[in-house]
Scaffold this motif. Structure first.
Motif, PDB file in Angstrom:
ATOM      1  N   LYS A  67     -51.272  13.198 -29.759  1.00 46.92           N
ATOM      2  CA  LYS A  67     -50.341  14.308 -29.516  1.00 46.92           C
ATOM      3  C   LYS A  67     -48.940  13.791 -29.212  1.00 46.92           C
ATOM      4  CE  LYS A  67     -53.648  17.813 -28.022  1.00 46.92           C
ATOM      5  NZ  LYS A  67     -54.829  17.163 -28.605  1.00 46.92           N
ATOM      6  N   ALA A  68     -48.858  12.692 -28.464  1.00 47.68           N
ATOM      7  CA  ALA A  68     -47.547  12.107 -28.161  1.00 47.68           C
ATOM      8  C   ALA A  68     -46.871  11.611 -29.434  1.00 47.68           C
ATOM      9  CB  ALA A  68     -47.707  10.964 -27.160  1.00 47.68           C
ATOM     10  N   ALA A  69     -47.639  10.982 -30.303  1.00 46.04           N
ATOM     11  CA  ALA A  69     -47.078  10.485 -31.562  1.00 46.04           C
ATOM     12  C   ALA A  69     -46.631  11.643 -32.453  1.00 46.04           C
ATOM     13  CB  ALA A  69     -48.113   9.627 -32.286  1.00 46.04           C
ATOM     14  N   GLU A  70     -47.449  12.696 -32.487  1.00 44.64           N
ATOM     15  CA  GLU A  70     -47.091  13.873 -33.281  1.00 44.64           C
ATOM     16  C   GLU A  70     -45.812  14.514 -32.753  1.00 44.64           C
ATOM     17  OE1 GLU A  70     -48.914  18.312 -34.329  1.00 44.64           O
ATOM     18  OE2 GLU A  70     -50.037  16.915 -33.079  1.00 44.64           O
ATOM     19  N   SER A  71     -45.723  14.619 -31.427  1.00 41.77           N
ATOM     20  CA  SER A  71     -44.546  15.220 -30.811  1.00 41.77           C
ATOM     21  C   SER A  71     -43.292  14.397 -31.092  1.00 41.77           C
ATOM     22  CB  SER A  71     -44.757  15.355 -29.301  1.00 41.77           C
ATOM     23  OG  SER A  71     -43.628  15.930 -28.674  1.00 41.77           O
ATOM     24  N   LEU A  72     -43.404  13.078 -30.965  1.00 39.42           N
ATOM     25  CA  LEU A  72     -42.260  12.208 -31.210  1.00 39.42           C
ATOM     26  C   LEU A  72     -41.782  12.321 -32.650  1.00 39.42           C
ATOM     27  CD1 LEU A  72     -40.297  10.004 -30.322  1.00 39.42           C
ATOM     28  CD2 LEU A  72     -42.084   8.312 -30.837  1.00 39.42           C
ATOM     29  N   ALA A  73     -42.717  12.299 -33.591  1.00 42.10           N
ATOM     30  CA  ALA A  73     -42.346  12.391 -35.001  1.00 42.10           C
ATOM     31  C   ALA A  73     -41.680  13.726 -35.299  1.00 42.10           C
ATOM     32  CB  ALA A  73     -43.588  12.207 -35.875  1.00 42.10           C
ATOM     33  N   LEU A  74     -42.196  14.806 -34.722  1.00 36.19           N
ATOM     34  CA  LEU A  74     -41.616  16.129 -34.969  1.00 36.19           C
ATOM     35  C   LEU A  74     -40.220  16.237 -34.364  1.00 36.19           C
ATOM     36  CD1 LEU A  74     -41.936  19.000 -36.074  1.00 36.19           C
ATOM     37  CD2 LEU A  74     -42.948  19.634 -33.861  1.00 36.19           C
ATOM     38  N   ARG A  75     -40.042  15.715 -33.164  1.00 38.27           N
ATOM     39  CA  ARG A  75     -38.716  15.768 -32.540  1.00 38.27           C
ATOM     40  C   ARG A  75     -37.691  14.997 -33.359  1.00 38.27           C
ATOM     41  NH1 ARG A  75     -39.770  13.732 -26.729  1.00 38.27           N
ATOM     42  NH2 ARG A  75     -41.805  13.120 -27.580  1.00 38.27           N
ATOM     43  N   ARG A  76     -38.093  13.849 -33.865  1.00 40.06           N
ATOM     44  CA  ARG A  76     -37.167  13.066 -34.685  1.00 40.06           C
ATOM     45  C   ARG A  76     -36.807  13.808 -35.969  1.00 40.06           C
ATOM     46  NH1 ARG A  76     -39.993   7.054 -34.030  1.00 40.06           N
ATOM     47  NH2 ARG A  76     -38.839   6.429 -32.144  1.00 40.06           N
ATOM     48  N   SER A  77     -37.812  14.350 -36.650  1.00 38.16           N
ATOM     49  CA  SER A  77     -37.540  15.052 -37.911  1.00 38.16           C
ATOM     50  C   SER A  77     -36.752  16.332 -37.666  1.00 38.16           C
ATOM     51  CB  SER A  77     -38.859  15.359 -38.636  1.00 38.16           C
ATOM     52  OG  SER A  77     -39.665  16.264 -37.895  1.00 38.16           O
ATOM     53  N   THR A  78     -36.989  16.983 -36.534  1.00 40.07           N
ATOM     54  CA  THR A  78     -36.261  18.214 -36.211  1.00 40.07           C
ATOM     55  C   THR A  78     -34.795  17.924 -35.952  1.00 40.07           C
ATOM     56  OG1 THR A  78     -38.242  19.285 -35.304  1.00 40.07           O
ATOM     57  CG2 THR A  78     -36.110  20.138 -34.589  1.00 40.07           C
ATOM     58  N   LEU A  79     -34.508  16.880 -35.191  1.00 42.26           N
ATOM     59  CA  LEU A  79     -33.110  16.514 -34.952  1.00 42.26           C
ATOM     60  C   LEU A  79     -32.408  16.152 -36.248  1.00 42.26           C
ATOM     61  CD1 LEU A  79     -33.090  14.377 -31.667  1.00 42.26           C
ATOM     62  CD2 LEU A  79     -32.270  16.718 -31.991  1.00 42.26           C
ATOM     63  N   GLU A  80     -33.103  15.428 -37.101  1.00 38.98           N
ATOM     64  CA  GLU A  80     -32.511  15.042 -38.380  1.00 38.98           C
ATOM     65  C   GLU A  80     -32.236  16.260 -39.252  1.00 38.98           C
ATOM     66  OE1 GLU A  80     -33.559  12.256 -42.293  1.00 38.98           O
ATOM     67  OE2 GLU A  80     -34.818  12.184 -40.500  1.00 38.98           O
ATOM     68  N   ALA A  81     -33.192  17.172 -39.324  1.00 35.61           N
ATOM     69  CA  ALA A  81     -33.039  18.351 -40.178  1.00 35.61           C
ATOM     70  C   ALA A  81     -31.950  19.295 -39.674  1.00 35.61           C
ATOM     71  CB  ALA A  81     -34.370  19.096 -40.268  1.00 35.61           C
ATOM     72  N   ASN A  82     -31.729  19.305 -38.353  1.00 36.11           N
ATOM     73  CA  ASN A  82     -30.770  20.228 -37.759  1.00 36.11           C
ATOM     74  C   ASN A  82     -29.452  19.567 -37.358  1.00 36.11           C
ATOM     75  OD1 ASN A  82     -32.179  23.061 -37.183  1.00 36.11           O
ATOM     76  ND2 ASN A  82     -33.719  21.467 -36.842  1.00 36.11           N
ATOM     77  N   ALA A  83     -29.241  18.316 -37.742  1.00 38.94           N
ATOM     78  CA  ALA A  83     -28.073  17.563 -37.284  1.00 38.94           C
ATOM     79  C   ALA A  83     -26.765  18.266 -37.634  1.00 38.94           C
ATOM     80  CB  ALA A  83     -28.100  16.156 -37.866  1.00 38.94           C
TER      81      ALA A  83
END
Length: 222
Positions: free
Chosen positions: A35-51
């Motif tokens: 779950k921690a790995a999933e959360s980290l990956a999603l946060r990174r992709s979300t920041l990138e997509a919304n930059a």
């Protein structure tokens, strides 16, 4: 959740007949790590997509704060808590200048009076009618992006000349491509937990970017 409702969609090992404590602890640790790995990956992709959208929103919000604008935040359930946290981050920050920000869910007397007298769908819109003015900012936080009271408030805010932003999960729901929403930050996940974790980071990044545009030192790289 009823006693008869299965829990294996959250924690598959709970419903398993596991008699070995060491094996159960290993399963628990593996689940937490996944779950921690999933959360980290999603946060990174979300920041990138919304930059780009974050930068544009922060620029406009900083301009409005500098001109005397105020921020109003609102949401339902867990998103209510998140919207209060975001408003307090702006109003009582750990670093940088405090900025005028209020969560529309904070006053229980107002919320219950409006819910009782005019209906829950208008509990946020009616507060904006009474308190907001052109040049202010409204942020609605949601996982679905489809709550009628949030959509009503965003429409009212847009009508009154506020800059409007929506935080949503899944595919953005009714917040996406909505003429009443100037900036829609979408966390593309099917998990409410992961959505709200990523929204928290989006809110923090928005706050730090606003301060960078206002010229506060030490916050630009947050």
């Amino acid at each position: 959740m009823s006693q008869d409702e299965p829990t294996n969609f959250l924690y598959p090992f709970i419903d398993a007949q596991e008699d070995d404590p060491k094996s159960l602890l290993a399963d628990l640790a593996a689940s937490a790590q996944a779950k921690a790995a999933e959360s980290l990956a999603l946060r990174r992709s979300t920041l990138e997509a919304n930059a780009g959208l974050l930068e544009a929103a922060a620029t406009e919000m900083a301009r409005r704060f500098a001109a005397g604008g105020r921020l109003f935040t609102f949401g339902n359930g867990g998103s209510c808590t998140d919207s209060m946290t975001l408003a307090r981050l702006f109003a009582r920050p750990p670093l940088g200048r405090p900025l005028p920000a209020w969560p529309l869910t904070a006053d229980q007397a107002v919320m219950t009076a409006l819910g009782n007298d005019v209906g829950f769908e208008l509990v946020f819109a009616r507060q904006l009618i009474a308190r907001a003015k052109a040049g202010d900012i409204a942020i609605a936080m949601s996982t679905s992006g489809g709550s009628p009271n949030l959509l009503a408030a965003l429409a009212e805010a847009r009508h009154r000349g506020l800059y409007t932003a929506g935080f949503a999960g899944y595919d953005g729901g009714a917040f996406a491509n909505n003429p009443s929403v100037d900036a829609c930050f979408v966390v593309r996940s099917q998990s409410v937990h992961r959505i709200q974790e990523s929204q928290a980071l989006l809110g923090y990044r928005l706050w730090s970017s606003v301060h960078r545009h206002l010229g506060d030192q030490g916050l630009g790289a947050a």
